[in-house]
Design a protein around this motif. Structure first.
Motif, mmCIF file in Angstrom:
data_model
loop_
_atom_site.group_PDB
_atom_site.id
_atom_site.type_symbol
_atom_site.label_atom_id
_atom_site.label_comp_id
_atom_site.label_asym_id
_atom_site.label_seq_id
_atom_site.Cartn_x
_atom_site.Cartn_y
_atom_site.Cartn_z
ATOM 1 N N GLY A 1 17.312 3.941 -11.095
ATOM 2 C CA GLY A 1 16.326 3.425 -10.137
ATOM 3 C C GLY A 1 16.522 1.928 -9.974
ATOM 4 N N GLU A 2 16.223 1.444 -8.773
ATOM 5 C CA GLU A 2 16.428 0.010 -8.469
ATOM 6 C C GLU A 2 15.522 -0.872 -9.323
ATOM 7 O OE1 GLU A 2 15.426 -0.964 -4.393
ATOM 8 O OE2 GLU A 2 15.223 -3.087 -4.907
ATOM 9 N N ILE A 3 16.106 -1.929 -9.892
ATOM 10 C CA ILE A 3 15.261 -2.943 -10.537
ATOM 11 C C ILE A 3 15.348 -4.281 -9.804
ATOM 12 C CG2 ILE A 3 14.997 -1.992 -12.850
ATOM 13 C CD1 ILE A 3 17.396 -3.554 -13.783
ATOM 14 N N ILE B 1 21.231 -15.922 0.691
ATOM 15 C CA ILE B 1 21.438 -14.831 -0.280
ATOM 16 C C ILE B 1 20.168 -14.756 -1.105
ATOM 17 C CG2 ILE B 1 22.769 -14.028 -2.280
ATOM 18 C CD1 ILE B 1 24.275 -14.015 0.444
ATOM 19 N N GLU B 2 19.616 -13.579 -1.159
ATOM 20 C CA GLU B 2 18.357 -13.385 -1.888
ATOM 21 C C GLU B 2 18.605 -12.537 -3.137
ATOM 22 O OE1 GLU B 2 14.182 -11.911 -0.428
ATOM 23 O OE2 GLU B 2 15.545 -10.229 -0.400
ATOM 24 N N THR B 3 18.042 -12.981 -4.272
ATOM 25 C CA THR B 3 17.997 -12.102 -5.446
ATOM 26 C C THR B 3 16.514 -11.770 -5.649
ATOM 27 O OG1 THR B 3 17.713 -13.841 -7.116
ATOM 28 C CG2 THR B 3 19.968 -13.321 -6.477
ATOM 29 N N SER B 4 16.189 -10.486 -5.619
ATOM 30 C CA SER B 4 14.782 -10.102 -5.630
ATOM 31 C C SER B 4 14.531 -9.054 -6.708
ATOM 32 C CB SER B 4 14.413 -9.545 -4.245
ATOM 33 O OG SER B 4 13.089 -9.081 -4.262
ATOM 34 N N GLY B 5 14.019 -9.521 -7.836
ATOM 35 C CA GLY B 5 13.792 -8.618 -8.967
ATOM 36 C C GLY B 5 12.305 -8.350 -9.154
ATOM 37 N N GLU C 1 0.224 -3.044 -6.710
ATOM 38 C CA GLU C 1 0.219 -4.479 -7.013
ATOM 39 C C GLU C 1 1.299 -4.677 -8.062
ATOM 40 O OE1 GLU C 1 -3.612 -6.032 -8.134
ATOM 41 O OE2 GLU C 1 -2.706 -7.719 -9.184
ATOM 42 N N PHE C 2 2.188 -5.618 -7.832
ATOM 43 C CA PHE C 2 3.268 -5.842 -8.792
ATOM 44 C C PHE C 2 3.711 -7.293 -8.711
ATOM 45 C CE2 PHE C 2 6.586 -5.779 -5.511
ATOM 46 C CZ PHE C 2 5.958 -5.070 -4.498
ATOM 47 N N GLU C 3 4.670 -7.641 -9.539
ATOM 48 C CA GLU C 3 5.115 -9.028 -9.531
ATOM 49 C C GLU C 3 6.613 -9.081 -9.258
ATOM 50 O OE1 GLU C 3 3.499 -12.808 -12.127
ATOM 51 O OE2 GLU C 3 3.574 -10.849 -13.037
ATOM 52 N N ASN D 1 0.853 -1.192 0.000
ATOM 53 C CA ASN D 1 0.000 0.000 0.000
ATOM 54 C C ASN D 1 0.890 1.243 0.000
ATOM 55 O OD1 ASN D 1 -2.250 1.530 0.023
ATOM 56 N ND2 ASN D 1 -2.928 0.959 2.070
ATOM 57 N N GLU D 2 1.612 1.411 -1.112
ATOM 58 C CA GLU D 2 2.589 2.498 -1.220
ATOM 59 C C GLU D 2 1.927 3.846 -0.946
ATOM 60 O OE1 GLU D 2 5.740 2.083 -1.723
ATOM 61 O OE2 GLU D 2 5.973 0.118 -2.692
ATOM 62 N N ILE D 3 2.602 4.725 -0.206
ATOM 63 C CA ILE D 3 2.045 6.055 0.093
ATOM 64 C C ILE D 3 1.926 6.853 -1.204
ATOM 65 C CG2 ILE D 3 2.424 8.239 1.329
ATOM 66 C CD1 ILE D 3 3.972 6.532 3.428
ATOM 67 N N PHE E 1 6.807 1.858 -12.298
ATOM 68 C CA PHE E 1 8.007 1.713 -11.454
ATOM 69 C C PHE E 1 7.601 1.403 -10.014
ATOM 70 C CE2 PHE E 1 11.342 3.283 -8.646
ATOM 71 C CZ PHE E 1 12.449 2.666 -9.200
ATOM 72 N N ARG E 2 6.703 2.199 -9.466
ATOM 73 C CA ARG E 2 6.218 1.932 -8.101
ATOM 74 C C ARG E 2 4.704 1.843 -8.125
ATOM 75 N NH1 ARG E 2 8.954 5.370 -4.831
ATOM 76 N NH2 ARG E 2 10.429 3.710 -4.425
ATOM 77 N N THR E 3 4.197 0.625 -7.961
ATOM 78 C CA THR E 3 2.757 0.396 -8.012
ATOM 79 C C THR E 3 2.322 -0.304 -6.729
ATOM 80 O OG1 THR E 3 3.215 -1.678 -9.159
ATOM 81 C CG2 THR E 3 2.677 0.214 -10.534
HETATM 82 N N1 GAP Z 1 12.174 -9.845 -0.618
HETATM 83 C C1 GAP Z 1 12.921 -8.659 -0.705
HETATM 84 C C2 GAP Z 1 12.199 -7.548 -1.330
HETATM 85 O O1 GAP Z 1 10.994 -7.613 -1.564
HETATM 86 P P1 GAP Z 1 12.523 -5.112 -2.232
HETATM 87 O O2 GAP Z 1 13.793 -4.382 -2.530
HETATM 88 O O3 GAP Z 1 11.540 -4.477 -1.329
HETATM 89 O O4 GAP Z 1 12.997 -6.507 -1.649
HETATM 90 C C3 GAP Z 1 12.469 -6.203 -4.586
HETATM 91 O O5 GAP Z 1 11.797 -5.470 -3.592
HETATM 92 C C4 GAP Z 1 12.074 -5.734 -5.969
HETATM 93 O O6 GAP Z 1 10.658 -5.744 -6.116
HETATM 94 C C5 GAP Z 1 12.512 -4.303 -6.296
HETATM 95 O O7 GAP Z 1 13.843 -4.261 -6.755
HETATM 96 C C6 GAP Z 1 11.533 -3.941 -7.396
HETATM 97 O O8 GAP Z 1 11.981 -4.436 -8.634
HETATM 98 C C7 GAP Z 1 10.273 -4.692 -6.976
HETATM 99 N N2 GAP Z 1 9.351 -3.788 -6.266
HETATM 100 C C8 GAP Z 1 9.343 -3.478 -4.954
HETATM 101 N N3 GAP Z 1 8.344 -2.628 -4.662
HETATM 102 C C9 GAP Z 1 7.709 -2.375 -5.820
HETATM 103 C C10 GAP Z 1 6.584 -1.567 -6.183
HETATM 104 N N4 GAP Z 1 5.889 -0.878 -5.282
HETATM 105 N N5 GAP Z 1 6.205 -1.540 -7.487
HETATM 106 C C11 GAP Z 1 6.860 -2.262 -8.432
HETATM 107 N N6 GAP Z 1 7.925 -3.052 -8.128
HETATM 108 C C12 GAP Z 1 8.352 -3.116 -6.851
#
Ligand code: GAP
Length: 473
Positions: free
Chosen positions: A294-296, A334-338, A227-229, A214-216, A223-225
């Motif tokens: 920006g972070e991906i 180690i987590e990779t989180s894309g 609901e995302f995947e 529930n992003e402010i 980029f910031r939504t």
């Molecule tokens: N499990 C660790 C974790 O969730 P995060 O850095 O909060 O880490 C990982 O999120 C990735 O998820 C981000 O690099 C981004 O690609 C995606 N992400 C996070 N919040 C997002 C949002 N509000 N909208 C779209 N993508 C988002």
């Protein structure tokens, strides 16, 4: 040159059916998007590429965990108490902001005005912020205003998890959350996967799935939504071996983006200075979007925090027993989180180009082209009859029907051939096949390459072979 203006991408996404605003006919739902016919193909191609690269190997297993989980999961992970952003309201404009973002945006404005020294100083202070009242002091001290008003509330924590209820009774005992990350579904299945797949540490578990926050403030298109995947992988290692695994996975993940067409100089790795409560090292992989880096994806060394906490809260042992070396331990991770949707936006921005060209008749023209990697392109081939007579449409249809058994393809007979090329260029279709008089006489077709615009004459029977040859690794 990749996209320099996000509006070009937003306009293309809507016009061509990549991305629509959610519930658009009702005025839209903020921070939520729908993926159209081409968007869903692109999403699927990104996910398939990730899935193959991450799980088609001996030491990583895949899962698909449910979105709703036992509420204690979020107590154990720290999300119920700590997964919040600092929020501030403007009492005059009635608008709400994430306090850190508000300051960051002010810093960017200062930089644009050439006030570099003030911006640097504010940035340093922002990096050092420890609590909400320090955010407030910075906002007041820097005289940050919203539409001319500096009438700010205090800064409060706002938990980002969406709450709902399981079953018919809406009481506190029935509260569940929409998962804010897919990672916890992996941690709680650590033992199930290890035992059923007969894995030994080091090994990983990967998952692709929806997450909700529930992003402010949502911003910058997808980029910031809310609901995302995500596409996440947790790699379980022996304590002490996590730094080596961190380096390896960071490089592996960078290679994935590079392999799909994002050059190294458009990516950067930004190590975290402030570490999350669970991490002993972390870095963001960032892409150079039209609005800046920006972070991906995040690479996190999460220690044994998650497994230890789930062990403590569930009362179930989550240890690894090394029978060879006669030792037992809770593995480090180690987590990779894309982000699937965020990387989709990066791939679109990177692939987009407007260029001057000379058309078939030697005239100057402009085209918009999406130079998507072949694996990502939503449509692989388009088939055109040169004219809508002389048996060409029937022949073209027959060829198209055969091709679409193997590839996502499109048939297009409308308009001048140059226009049809432009339509396909704009959505990134790598090959256009034209059926002309020669096809009718000698069975050849013209195949045209999106990037070079070169045309080759090949046998209609060899179209699939041609595409395979061009794209075999
Ligand atoms: N499990 C660790 C974790 O969730 P995060 O850095 O909060 O880490 C990982 O999120 C990735 O998820 C981000 O690099 C981004 O690609 C995606 N992400 C996070 N919040 C997002 C949002 N509000 N909208 C779209 N993508 C988002």
């Amino acid at each position: 040159m990749p996209a320099s203006n996000l509006d070009d991408i937003i306009s293309l996404a809507k016009r061509k059916g990549f991305i629509f605003q959610s519930s658009e006919i009702y005025g839209g739902l903020n921070g939520c998007y729908d993926y159209g016919p081409l968007g869903v193909e692109l999403l699927n191609n990104i996910k398939q590429s990730w899935w193959k690269s991450m799980t088609y190997r001996e030491d990583v297993e895949g899962i698909d965990a449910s979105i709703l989980m036992h509420p204690r999961v979020w107590d154990a992970s720290g999300h119920t108490s700590q997964f919040s952003d600092p929020m501030i309201d403007n009492k005059t404009t009635k608008r709400r902001f994430r306090a850190d973002n508000l300051i960051e945006e002010h810093i960017q404005k200062l930089r644009k005005k050439g006030k570099t020294a003030i911006a640097d100083e504010l940035e340093k202070k922002l990096d050092a912020v420890q609590n909400n009242s320090e955010y407030y002091d910075l906002i007041i001290g820097a005289e940050i205003k919203d539409e001319g008003s500096a009438d700010w509330t205090d800064v409060k924590n706002f938990n980002l998890m969406f709450k709902t209820f399981i079953g018919p009774v809406e009481d506190s005992g029935a509260v569940v959350y929409l998962r804010p990350e897919s990672a916890q579904g992996i941690f709680v299945n650590f033992k199930n996967v290890m035992e059923s797949a007969r894995q030994k540490v080091p090994f990983g578990i990967a998952q692709i799935g929806k997450a909700f926050r529930n992003e402010i403030n949502t911003k910058n298109f997808v980029f910031r939504t809310r609901e995302f995947e995500q596409m996440e992988m947790q790699y379980f290692v022996k304590p002490g071996e996590e730094m080596e695994a961190f380096e390896k996975w960071q490089e592996t993940r960078l290679d994935w983006y590079r392999g799909l067409g994002i050059p190294s100089d458009r990516l950067r790795v930004k190590p975290h200075e402030k570490l999350a409560h669970y991490a002993n090292r972390a870095a963001d992989i960032e892409y150079n979007f039209p609005f800046g880096f920006g972070e991906i994806e995040g690479i996190h060394s999460r220690t044994d925090f998650d497994l230890s906490k789930h062990q403590e809260f569930s009362g179930k042992k989550l240890e690894y027993v090394d029978t060879v070396n006669k030792e037992r331990y809770v593995p480090y991770v180690i987590e990779t989180s894309g982000g699937v949707t965020r990387s989709l936006m990066a791939f679109l921005c990177e692939a987009y180009e407007k260029e001057q060209i000379t058309d078939d008749k030697g005239r100057e023209d402009q085209r918009a082209v999406l130079r998507l990697h072949y694996d990502l392109a939503p449509l692989k081939v388009a088939v055109f009859p040169l004219v809508n007579k002389e048996g060409m449409p029937e022949k073209a249809r027959a060829i198209f029907n055969d091709i679409q058994k193997s590839y996502k393809a499109q048939y297009d007979h409308a308009g001048a051939i140059g226009k049809r090329y432009r339509r396909q260029d704009e959505v990134g279709t790598p090959y256009c096949v034209t059926i002309d008089g020669d096809t009718m006489e000698s069975g050849t077709v013209t195949i045209r390459d999106r990037d070079t615009m070169a045309q080759e004459t090949i046998s209609a029977d060899n179209i699939k072979q041609y595409i395979e040859n061009q794209n075999s690794a």
